[in-house]
Scaffold this active site. Structure first.
Site, PDB file in Angstrom:
ATOM      1  N   CYS A  79      -0.899  -3.934   6.084  1.00  0.00           N
ATOM      2  CA  CYS A  79      -1.004  -3.292   4.767  1.00  0.00           C
ATOM      3  C   CYS A  79      -1.800  -4.186   3.818  1.00  0.00           C
ATOM      4  CB  CYS A  79       0.385  -3.038   4.191  1.00  0.00           C
ATOM      5  SG  CYS A  79       0.965  -1.344   4.410  1.00  0.00           S
ATOM      6  N   HIS A 100       3.216   3.937  -1.536  1.00  0.00           N
ATOM      7  CA  HIS A 100       4.473   4.338  -0.908  1.00  0.00           C
ATOM      8  C   HIS A 100       5.526   4.854  -1.886  1.00  0.00           C
ATOM      9  CE1 HIS A 100       2.951   3.026   2.901  1.00  0.00           C
ATOM     10  NE2 HIS A 100       2.670   1.832   2.416  1.00  0.00           N
TER      11      HIS A 100
END
Lengths: 288, 109
Positions: free
Chosen positions: A249, A208
Protein backbone atom coordinates in the site's frame (compact mmCIF):
# COMPACT_ATOMS: atom_id res chain seq x y z
CA UNK A 1 12.21 24.84 -14.20
CA UNK A 2 13.27 21.59 -12.51
CA UNK A 3 11.89 23.04 -9.27
CA UNK A 4 8.51 23.52 -10.82
CA UNK A 5 8.34 20.13 -12.45
CA UNK A 6 7.99 17.83 -9.51
CA UNK A 7 5.04 19.55 -7.80
CA UNK A 8 3.27 19.68 -11.14
CA UNK A 9 3.83 15.99 -11.67
CA UNK A 10 2.57 15.25 -8.18
CA UNK A 11 -0.54 17.30 -8.76
CA UNK A 12 -1.17 15.52 -12.05
CA UNK A 13 -0.74 12.12 -10.43
CA UNK A 14 -3.05 13.04 -7.57
CA UNK A 15 -5.67 14.28 -10.03
CA UNK A 16 -5.42 11.04 -11.98
CA UNK A 17 -6.07 9.05 -8.82
CA UNK A 18 -8.97 11.25 -7.72
CA UNK A 19 -10.39 10.97 -11.24
CA UNK A 20 -10.40 7.20 -11.07
CA UNK A 21 -11.85 7.23 -7.56
CA UNK A 22 -14.80 9.25 -8.75
CA UNK A 23 -15.30 7.28 -11.95
CA UNK A 24 -18.08 4.72 -11.94
CA UNK A 25 -17.32 1.46 -13.68
CA UNK A 26 -19.40 -0.12 -16.43
CA UNK A 27 -20.85 -2.88 -14.27
CA UNK A 28 -24.62 -2.53 -14.64
CA UNK A 29 -25.71 -4.15 -11.37
CA UNK A 30 -23.28 -1.97 -9.48
CA UNK A 31 -24.46 1.17 -11.22
CA UNK A 32 -28.06 0.23 -10.46
CA UNK A 33 -27.31 -0.32 -6.78
CA UNK A 34 -25.56 3.01 -6.67
CA UNK A 35 -28.40 4.79 -8.42
CA UNK A 36 -30.83 3.57 -5.78
CA UNK A 37 -28.96 4.81 -2.78
CA UNK A 38 -25.82 6.50 -4.07
CA UNK A 39 -23.90 4.12 -1.86
CA UNK A 40 -21.48 1.68 -3.50
CA UNK A 41 -21.66 -0.60 -0.45
CA UNK A 42 -25.45 -1.05 -0.67
CA UNK A 43 -25.14 -4.03 -3.03
CA UNK A 44 -22.98 -5.89 -0.48
CA UNK A 45 -25.28 -5.05 2.43
CA UNK A 46 -28.25 -6.40 0.48
CA UNK A 47 -26.58 -9.74 -0.25
CA UNK A 48 -27.48 -12.32 2.44
CA UNK A 49 -24.42 -14.38 1.50
CA UNK A 50 -22.20 -11.71 3.05
CA UNK A 51 -23.92 -11.60 6.43
CA UNK A 52 -21.29 -13.83 8.03
CA UNK A 53 -18.55 -11.59 6.65
CA UNK A 54 -19.94 -8.38 8.10
CA UNK A 55 -20.25 -6.86 11.55
CA UNK A 56 -22.51 -3.83 11.45
CA UNK A 57 -21.03 -1.52 8.84
CA UNK A 58 -17.70 -3.39 8.86
CA UNK A 59 -17.06 -5.61 5.85
CA UNK A 60 -14.37 -8.20 5.42
CA UNK A 61 -12.16 -8.11 2.33
CA UNK A 62 -14.00 -11.28 1.31
CA UNK A 63 -17.05 -9.19 0.41
CA UNK A 64 -15.04 -7.18 -2.11
CA UNK A 65 -13.35 -10.20 -3.67
CA UNK A 66 -14.43 -11.78 -6.96
CA UNK A 67 -16.59 -14.96 -6.83
CA UNK A 68 -13.61 -17.00 -8.09
CA UNK A 69 -11.37 -15.76 -5.27
CA UNK A 70 -14.15 -16.40 -2.75
CA UNK A 71 -14.56 -19.97 -4.03
CA UNK A 72 -10.85 -20.57 -3.56
CA UNK A 73 -11.07 -19.47 0.05
CA UNK A 74 -14.28 -21.39 0.76
CA UNK A 75 -12.79 -24.80 0.00
CA UNK A 76 -9.95 -25.73 2.36
CA UNK A 77 -8.56 -28.11 -0.21
CA UNK A 78 -8.42 -25.50 -2.95
CA UNK A 79 -7.19 -22.75 -0.60
CA UNK A 80 -3.41 -22.53 -1.11
CA UNK A 81 -3.15 -20.77 2.27
CA UNK A 82 -3.76 -24.15 3.87
CA UNK A 83 -0.32 -25.19 2.61
CA UNK A 84 1.17 -22.60 4.96
CA UNK A 85 -1.00 -23.88 7.80
CA UNK A 86 0.36 -27.36 7.07
CA UNK A 87 3.93 -26.01 7.20
CA UNK A 88 3.13 -24.41 10.54
CA UNK A 89 1.70 -27.62 11.93
CA UNK A 90 5.02 -29.34 11.21
CA UNK A 91 7.01 -26.45 12.71
CA UNK A 92 4.85 -26.52 15.82
CA UNK A 93 6.37 -29.78 17.09
CA UNK A 94 9.88 -29.28 15.68
CA UNK A 95 12.45 -29.17 18.50
CA UNK A 96 14.91 -26.29 18.07
CA UNK A 97 17.34 -24.29 20.18
CA UNK A 98 19.53 -24.91 23.25
CA UNK A 99 16.59 -25.62 25.57
CA UNK A 100 15.58 -28.62 23.46
CA UNK A 101 11.98 -27.51 23.16
CA UNK A 102 9.38 -27.07 20.47
CA UNK A 103 6.22 -24.94 20.56
CA UNK A 104 4.33 -28.09 21.53
CA UNK A 105 6.55 -28.70 24.61
CA UNK A 106 4.83 -25.80 26.39
CA UNK A 107 1.61 -25.24 24.46
CA UNK A 108 0.77 -28.90 23.63
CA UNK A 109 -2.22 -29.15 21.33
CA UNK A 110 -2.53 -25.92 19.40
CA UNK A 111 -6.19 -26.62 18.63
CA UNK A 112 -6.89 -26.12 22.35
CA UNK A 113 -4.12 -23.82 23.57
CA UNK A 114 -4.15 -21.38 20.64
CA UNK A 115 -7.90 -21.13 20.15
CA UNK A 116 -8.90 -17.48 20.38
CA UNK A 117 -5.35 -16.26 20.97
CA UNK A 118 -4.63 -14.61 17.64
CA UNK A 119 -7.79 -12.46 17.59
CA UNK A 120 -6.53 -10.51 20.61
CA UNK A 121 -3.21 -9.58 18.94
CA UNK A 122 -1.38 -7.23 18.60
CA UNK A 123 -1.28 -6.49 22.33
CA UNK A 124 1.07 -4.75 24.74
CA UNK A 125 4.02 -6.98 25.62
CA UNK A 126 5.85 -5.91 28.82
CA UNK A 127 9.02 -7.76 27.77
CA UNK A 128 9.27 -5.61 24.67
CA UNK A 129 7.96 -2.46 26.32
CA UNK A 130 5.76 -2.02 23.27
CA UNK A 131 3.25 -3.91 21.14
CA UNK A 132 3.82 -7.44 19.92
CA UNK A 133 1.92 -9.15 17.12
CA UNK A 134 1.81 -12.90 16.56
CA UNK A 135 5.12 -12.91 14.66
CA UNK A 136 6.85 -10.97 17.47
CA UNK A 137 5.29 -13.25 20.06
CA UNK A 138 6.54 -16.39 18.28
CA UNK A 139 10.05 -14.97 18.08
CA UNK A 140 9.91 -13.93 21.73
CA UNK A 141 8.97 -17.50 22.68
CA UNK A 142 11.88 -18.76 20.59
CA UNK A 143 14.51 -16.53 22.19
CA UNK A 144 13.12 -16.67 25.76
CA UNK A 145 11.99 -20.26 26.17
CA UNK A 146 13.49 -22.27 23.33
CA UNK A 147 16.83 -20.43 23.33
CA UNK A 148 16.62 -20.55 19.57
CA UNK A 149 17.43 -17.75 17.08
CA UNK A 150 14.59 -15.54 15.88
CA UNK A 151 12.92 -16.55 12.66
CA UNK A 152 13.32 -14.13 9.80
CA UNK A 153 10.29 -12.01 8.99
CA UNK A 154 8.35 -13.40 6.01
CA UNK A 155 10.41 -16.63 6.09
CA UNK A 156 8.57 -19.85 5.39
CA UNK A 157 8.68 -21.23 8.96
CA UNK A 158 7.51 -17.92 10.52
CA UNK A 159 4.70 -17.47 7.99
CA UNK A 160 3.72 -21.09 8.55
CA UNK A 161 3.64 -20.78 12.34
CA UNK A 162 1.72 -17.49 12.15
CA UNK A 163 -0.77 -19.06 9.77
CA UNK A 164 -1.13 -22.11 12.02
CA UNK A 165 -1.72 -20.04 15.16
CA UNK A 166 -4.10 -17.64 13.41
CA UNK A 167 -5.96 -20.56 11.85
CA UNK A 168 -6.90 -21.88 15.31
CA UNK A 169 -9.02 -18.73 15.76
CA UNK A 170 -10.79 -18.93 12.43
CA UNK A 171 -14.44 -18.00 12.80
CA UNK A 172 -13.92 -16.13 16.09
CA UNK A 173 -14.52 -12.37 16.18
CA UNK A 174 -11.53 -10.03 16.22
CA UNK A 175 -11.31 -8.50 19.70
CA UNK A 176 -8.22 -6.38 20.31
CA UNK A 177 -7.94 -4.19 23.41
CA UNK A 178 -6.84 -0.62 22.87
CA UNK A 179 -7.02 0.76 26.40
CA UNK A 180 -4.49 0.51 29.23
CA UNK A 181 -0.83 0.22 28.22
CA UNK A 182 -1.75 -0.28 24.54
CA UNK A 183 -3.45 3.14 24.34
CA UNK A 184 -0.45 5.29 23.30
CA UNK A 185 0.49 2.76 20.58
CA UNK A 186 -3.10 2.72 19.38
CA UNK A 187 -2.98 6.52 19.07
CA UNK A 188 0.25 6.24 17.05
CA UNK A 189 -1.39 3.73 14.73
CA UNK A 190 -4.41 5.98 14.30
CA UNK A 191 -2.14 8.89 13.45
CA UNK A 192 -0.41 6.75 10.82
CA UNK A 193 -3.79 5.84 9.31
CA UNK A 194 -4.80 9.47 8.82
CA UNK A 195 -1.40 10.83 7.76
CA UNK A 196 -1.02 11.64 4.07
CA UNK A 197 2.20 10.21 2.72
CA UNK A 198 4.23 9.65 -0.43
CA UNK A 199 4.31 11.43 -3.76
CA UNK A 200 0.59 10.83 -4.12
CA UNK A 201 -0.01 12.46 -0.75
CA UNK A 202 -2.64 9.92 0.24
CA UNK A 203 -3.54 8.54 3.66
CA UNK A 204 -4.92 5.05 4.36
CA UNK A 205 -8.26 6.67 5.26
CA UNK A 206 -8.75 8.29 1.86
CA UNK A 207 -9.07 4.94 0.13
CA UNK A 208 -10.28 2.59 2.83
CA UNK A 209 -12.48 4.86 4.95
CA UNK A 210 -13.81 7.40 2.45
CA UNK A 211 -14.02 5.32 -0.73
CA UNK A 212 -14.56 1.58 -0.09
CA UNK A 213 -16.59 -0.04 -2.85
CA UNK A 214 -15.33 2.49 -5.40
CA UNK A 215 -12.86 1.61 -8.11
CA UNK A 216 -9.25 2.69 -8.20
CA UNK A 217 -8.17 1.84 -11.72
CA UNK A 218 -9.49 -1.69 -12.11
CA UNK A 219 -9.24 -2.49 -8.42
CA UNK A 220 -12.20 -2.56 -6.09
CA UNK A 221 -11.33 -0.70 -2.91
CA UNK A 222 -12.06 -2.62 0.27
CA UNK A 223 -12.41 -1.28 3.79
CA UNK A 224 -8.85 -2.47 4.38
CA UNK A 225 -9.83 -4.93 7.10
CA UNK A 226 -7.14 -7.24 8.46
CA UNK A 227 -9.30 -10.14 9.66
CA UNK A 228 -8.20 -12.42 6.80
CA UNK A 229 -4.47 -12.03 7.36
CA UNK A 230 -2.06 -13.69 6.95
CA UNK A 231 -3.36 -14.32 3.46
CA UNK A 232 -2.59 -16.13 0.24
CA UNK A 233 -2.43 -13.26 -2.20
CA UNK A 234 -2.85 -14.11 -5.87
CA UNK A 235 -0.76 -11.11 -6.91
CA UNK A 236 2.14 -12.43 -4.83
CA UNK A 237 1.59 -16.03 -5.89
CA UNK A 238 2.44 -16.82 -2.31
CA UNK A 239 1.45 -16.52 1.30
CA UNK A 240 2.24 -13.24 3.06
CA UNK A 241 1.91 -11.19 6.21
CA UNK A 242 -0.17 -8.09 6.88
CA UNK A 243 3.03 -6.02 7.04
CA UNK A 244 3.91 -7.10 3.53
CA UNK A 245 0.48 -5.79 2.47
CA UNK A 246 1.10 -2.48 4.30
CA UNK A 247 4.38 -2.23 2.41
CA UNK A 248 2.53 -2.72 -0.89
CA UNK A 249 0.00 0.00 0.00
CA UNK A 250 2.80 2.41 0.91
CA UNK A 251 4.57 1.72 -2.37
CA UNK A 252 1.35 2.31 -4.30
CA UNK A 253 1.12 5.85 -2.96
CA UNK A 254 4.84 6.24 -3.81
CA UNK A 255 5.89 6.40 -0.17
CA UNK A 256 8.98 4.86 1.38
CA UNK A 257 7.73 1.73 3.17
CA UNK A 258 8.72 0.89 6.74
CA UNK A 259 10.44 -2.44 7.43
CA UNK A 260 8.22 -5.44 8.09
CA UNK A 261 7.89 -5.94 11.84
CA UNK A 262 8.67 -2.27 12.54
CA UNK A 263 6.95 -0.39 15.37
CA UNK A 264 5.17 1.85 12.87
CA UNK A 265 3.50 -1.09 11.14
CA UNK A 266 2.77 -2.92 14.39
CA UNK A 267 0.99 0.16 15.80
CA UNK A 268 -0.93 0.45 12.53
CA UNK A 269 -1.77 -3.25 12.76
CA UNK A 270 -3.42 -2.65 16.14
CA UNK A 271 -5.41 0.31 14.83
CA UNK A 272 -6.55 -1.59 11.73
CA UNK A 273 -7.46 -4.64 13.83
CA UNK A 274 -9.53 -2.39 16.12
CA UNK A 275 -11.38 -0.99 13.10
CA UNK A 276 -12.38 -4.59 12.36
CA UNK A 277 -13.27 -5.62 15.94
CA UNK A 278 -16.24 -7.99 15.67
CA UNK A 279 -15.43 -9.27 12.18
CA UNK A 280 -14.68 -12.98 12.15
CA UNK A 281 -11.14 -14.16 11.54
CA UNK A 282 -10.74 -15.89 8.16
CA UNK A 283 -7.12 -16.95 8.38
CA UNK A 284 -5.88 -18.16 5.99
CA UNK A 285 -7.87 -16.13 3.49
CA UNK A 286 -7.36 -15.75 -0.24
CA UNK A 287 -7.14 -12.24 -1.65
CA UNK A 288 -6.33 -10.82 -5.02
CA UNK B 1 13.73 -27.56 -2.75
CA UNK B 2 12.09 -30.84 -3.42
CA UNK B 3 11.25 -31.17 0.27
CA UNK B 4 8.96 -28.14 -0.07
CA UNK B 5 6.96 -29.73 -2.84
CA UNK B 6 4.03 -31.67 -1.53
CA UNK B 7 1.18 -33.11 -3.56
CA UNK B 8 -2.33 -33.09 -2.12
CA UNK B 9 -5.21 -35.11 -3.50
CA UNK B 10 -8.86 -35.40 -2.62
CA UNK B 11 -10.60 -38.51 -3.90
CA UNK B 12 -13.78 -40.06 -2.50
CA UNK B 13 -12.75 -43.34 -0.87
CA UNK B 14 -15.90 -45.11 -1.91
CA UNK B 15 -18.11 -44.71 -4.93
CA UNK B 16 -21.16 -46.38 -6.41
CA UNK B 17 -20.75 -48.28 -9.65
CA UNK B 18 -20.61 -45.93 -12.66
CA UNK B 19 -20.92 -42.91 -10.39
CA UNK B 20 -19.19 -39.78 -11.65
CA UNK B 21 -16.79 -38.56 -8.99
CA UNK B 22 -14.71 -35.42 -8.77
CA UNK B 23 -10.97 -35.77 -8.24
CA UNK B 24 -9.16 -32.70 -6.89
CA UNK B 25 -5.40 -32.27 -6.89
CA UNK B 26 -3.05 -29.53 -5.76
CA UNK B 27 0.72 -29.50 -5.57
CA UNK B 28 2.76 -26.88 -3.72
CA UNK B 29 5.23 -25.62 -6.29
CA UNK B 30 6.68 -22.18 -7.13
CA UNK B 31 6.04 -22.54 -10.92
CA UNK B 32 8.93 -20.18 -11.67
CA UNK B 33 8.20 -19.00 -15.20
CA UNK B 34 11.76 -18.31 -16.37
CA UNK B 35 10.71 -14.76 -17.30
CA UNK B 36 11.56 -13.06 -14.02
CA UNK B 37 14.84 -11.45 -13.01
CA UNK B 38 16.40 -11.40 -9.56
CA UNK B 39 17.73 -8.30 -7.78
CA UNK B 40 21.02 -8.61 -9.71
CA UNK B 41 19.19 -8.58 -13.03
CA UNK B 42 19.92 -12.22 -13.76
CA UNK B 43 17.13 -14.39 -15.14
CA UNK B 44 15.70 -16.82 -12.58
CA UNK B 45 15.79 -20.19 -14.35
CA UNK B 46 12.50 -21.78 -15.30
CA UNK B 47 11.24 -24.44 -12.93
CA UNK B 48 7.68 -25.59 -13.41
CA UNK B 49 5.62 -28.74 -13.23
CA UNK B 50 5.41 -29.47 -16.95
CA UNK B 51 3.25 -32.58 -16.93
CA UNK B 52 0.68 -34.25 -14.76
CA UNK B 53 -0.74 -37.70 -15.37
CA UNK B 54 -3.27 -39.87 -13.58
CA UNK B 55 -3.67 -43.58 -14.13
CA UNK B 56 -6.45 -45.83 -12.84
CA UNK B 57 -5.23 -49.39 -12.35
CA UNK B 58 -2.30 -48.60 -14.66
CA UNK B 59 -4.52 -47.21 -17.43
CA UNK B 60 -4.13 -43.48 -18.12
CA UNK B 61 -7.32 -41.52 -17.39
CA UNK B 62 -6.09 -37.94 -17.26
CA UNK B 63 -3.10 -36.07 -18.59
CA UNK B 64 -2.25 -32.40 -18.58
CA UNK B 65 0.61 -30.46 -20.10
CA UNK B 66 1.37 -27.39 -18.01
CA UNK B 67 2.87 -24.17 -19.36
CA UNK B 68 4.85 -21.37 -17.68
CA UNK B 69 1.86 -19.03 -17.37
CA UNK B 70 0.16 -21.33 -14.86
CA UNK B 71 0.06 -19.98 -11.29
CA UNK B 72 2.08 -21.25 -8.36
CA UNK B 73 0.63 -24.25 -6.50
CA UNK B 74 -1.29 -25.55 -9.53
CA UNK B 75 -4.75 -26.90 -8.74
CA UNK B 76 -6.31 -29.35 -11.19
CA UNK B 77 -9.58 -31.19 -10.92
CA UNK B 78 -11.39 -33.59 -13.21
CA UNK B 79 -14.28 -36.03 -13.22
CA UNK B 80 -14.05 -39.78 -13.45
CA UNK B 81 -16.56 -42.58 -13.90
CA UNK B 82 -15.59 -45.62 -11.86
CA UNK B 83 -16.84 -49.04 -12.81
CA UNK B 84 -14.49 -51.13 -10.64
CA UNK B 85 -12.39 -50.75 -7.49
CA UNK B 86 -8.76 -49.84 -7.93
CA UNK B 87 -5.88 -47.51 -7.37
CA UNK B 88 -5.50 -44.00 -8.72
CA UNK B 89 -1.85 -43.10 -9.31
CA UNK B 90 -0.97 -39.41 -9.62
CA UNK B 91 2.33 -38.28 -11.14
CA UNK B 92 3.69 -34.76 -11.46
CA UNK B 93 6.85 -34.18 -13.53
CA UNK B 94 9.16 -31.28 -12.73
CA UNK B 95 11.44 -29.39 -15.15
CA UNK B 96 14.43 -30.58 -13.11
CA UNK B 97 13.46 -34.20 -13.71
CA UNK B 98 11.98 -34.84 -10.28
CA UNK B 99 8.81 -36.85 -10.17
CA UNK B 100 6.26 -36.45 -7.38
CA UNK B 101 3.77 -39.20 -6.74
CA UNK B 102 0.61 -39.90 -4.82
CA UNK B 103 -1.72 -42.89 -4.73
CA UNK B 104 -5.24 -43.36 -3.50
CA UNK B 105 -7.47 -46.43 -3.51
CA UNK B 106 -11.15 -46.25 -4.46
CA UNK B 107 -13.62 -48.93 -3.46
CA UNK B 108 -16.55 -49.29 -5.81
CA UNK B 109 -19.53 -50.86 -4.13
Amino acid sequence: MPRLRSPLLTAAAALAVLGSLAACDGDKSKSAAMADSGDPLAQYRANPKYKAFMAGEKMSGYVFASPETQAMQDDDFENPGMLAVQDGEEEWSKVEGAAGKSCASCHQDAAKSMKGVAVSYPKFEPKRGKLANIEHRINLCRTEHMKAPELKWESKPLLGLTAYVEHQSRGLPISVKVDGPAAPFFEEGKKFYYTRRGQMDIACAQCHEQNPGMNIGVENLSQGQSNGYPTYRLKWQSFGSLHRRFEGCNQEVRAEPYPRGSDEYTNLELYVAWRGNGLKSEAPSVRR
Amino acid sequence: MAADIKPRIRVPQTAKKDEIIEIKTLISHPMESGQRKDSQGKIIPRKIINKMTVAFNGKPVFEAKLEPSISANPYLSFFLKCSASGNLDFTWTDDDGSVYKATQAITVA
